[in-house]
Design an enzyme around this catalytic site. Structure first.
Site, PDB file in Angstrom:
ATOM      1  N   ASP A  36       0.812  -1.215   0.000  1.00 46.57           N
ATOM      2  CA  ASP A  36       0.000   0.000   0.000  1.00 46.57           C
ATOM      3  C   ASP A  36       0.849   1.270   0.000  1.00 46.57           C
ATOM      4  OD1 ASP A  36      -2.000  -1.847   0.294  1.00 46.57           O
ATOM      5  OD2 ASP A  36      -2.891  -0.930   2.075  1.00 46.57           O
ATOM      6  N   HIS A 194       3.818  -2.406   3.021  1.00 48.57           N
ATOM      7  CA  HIS A 194       3.891  -1.062   2.441  1.00 48.57           C
ATOM      8  C   HIS A 194       5.242  -0.877   1.758  1.00 48.57           C
ATOM      9  CE1 HIS A 194       0.906  -0.903   5.663  1.00 48.57           C
ATOM     10  NE2 HIS A 194       0.335   0.106   5.008  1.00 48.57           N
TER      11      HIS A 194
END
Length: 310
Positions: A36, A194
């Site tokens: 993300d 991430h």
């Protein structure tokens, strides 16, 4: 009164059964690594690692987050192009890592990011992850209504949470957590990470490559859900097919459709005028089947309600 309540439940279920986030994969022996908040300065290194080890992943990207010029910088957009050409999935994470509070502002915001993704990759994503996973009930319905699958996760590394305890401690905790999860030998894993974190790309992912389960396949979220066409559509709503594990498309490709019929043949011609492939496009068969299943469920509930009265 009991009859009325049951009828209401049956009718309401037609409209509410779709409003559900997806937490886990459905295909056995698959691991969907998801990243993300990018793209960012470490994403290219991550792509190198994944390519070297024949692994696919999904990137839930923002248009304006760690980088503020994704929509104007061709070099940054080229990261998305490369990712798709190497078999990865690009999905939406909102424009500025936030969902608008006003419902009418959601689609324009999503369109803004989809425009950038389409420019770089040739398709408009239909997979979406809400920032921090914060989207429930009506929020999920709002995104489903404009055509997105709302994706959560079932394996949260918490790789982002390192400021208080420091990077070494967080990396150690992530490795311990993943080792314990992989030891459970679940049917599949949908992992949250991430790619904006240096330690994620250069420490955690290499550890997964070295120590992760060897009898699982690392795939995109769409693939781990059995959606091999990845539900990618162009700006006109035409599905863009996939060739094997890669999207046969780049930013100079042209889409030609021989018909507007749902079963039309979609042909993608590359910039060098050579044709990669064509196939019959059964456009919304999956969505239609899902709708029919909802109707069946609701009908059963309605019959039960009537039976309770008589």
């Amino acid at each position: 009164m009991h009859f009325i309540n049951l009828v209401t439940l049956a009718l309401t279920s037609v409209f509410t059964v779709n409003a559900e986030k997806i937490f886990s994969c459905t295909e056995p022996n698959t691991i969907a690594l998801t990243f993300d908040d990018g793209p960012y300065e470490f994403t290219l290194d991550l792509l190198d690692e994944l390519k070297e080890n024949n692994m696919h992943a999904t990137f839930f990207i923002n248009g304006y987050n760690y980088w503020h010029d994704l929509d104007t910088d061709p070099e940054k957009q080229a990261i998305l192009t490369r990712a798709v050409n190497e078999g990865h999935q690009i999905a939406s994470h909102t424009w500025r890592h936030a969902i608008p509070e006003v419902k009418s502002e959601i689609k324009p915001m999503m369109d803004k990011l989809d425009d950038v993704i389409e420019k770089a990759t040739g398709y408009r994503p239909k997979y979406f992850r809400p920032p921090k996973g914060d989207c429930k009930g009506e929020c999920v319905t709002d995104f489903e209504d404009i055509g997105y699958k709302v994706i959560q996760w079932d394996t949260d590394t918490n790789d982002w949470d390192f400021k208080k305890i420091g990077v070494p401690a967080r990396v150690k905790l992530v490795k311990k957590f993943l080792a314990e999860e992989f030891e459970k030998k679940k049917e599949n894993y949908l992992v949250l990470m991430h790619d904006v974190n240096d330690h994620t790309v250069h420490q955690i992912v290499p550890w997964i490559i070295e120590n992760g389960p060897k009898d699982y396949k690392y795939v995109t979220v769409a693939e781990c859900l059995g959606d091999n066409n990845e539900t990618h559509v162009d700006s006109k709503g035409n599905f863009i097919p996939r060739e094997g594990s890669k999207v046969a498309f780049n930013s100079t490709d042209v889409i030609n459709t021989n018909s507007t019929n749902a079963n039309s043949t979609v042909e993608i011609t590359r910039g060098d005028n050579s044709t990669d492939f064509s196939l019959q496009n059964g456009a919304n068969s999956g969505a239609f089947d899902y709708f029919i299943s909802n109707v069946v469920i609701s009908t059963v509930l309605l019959i039960y309600a009537v039976a309770m009265v008589f």
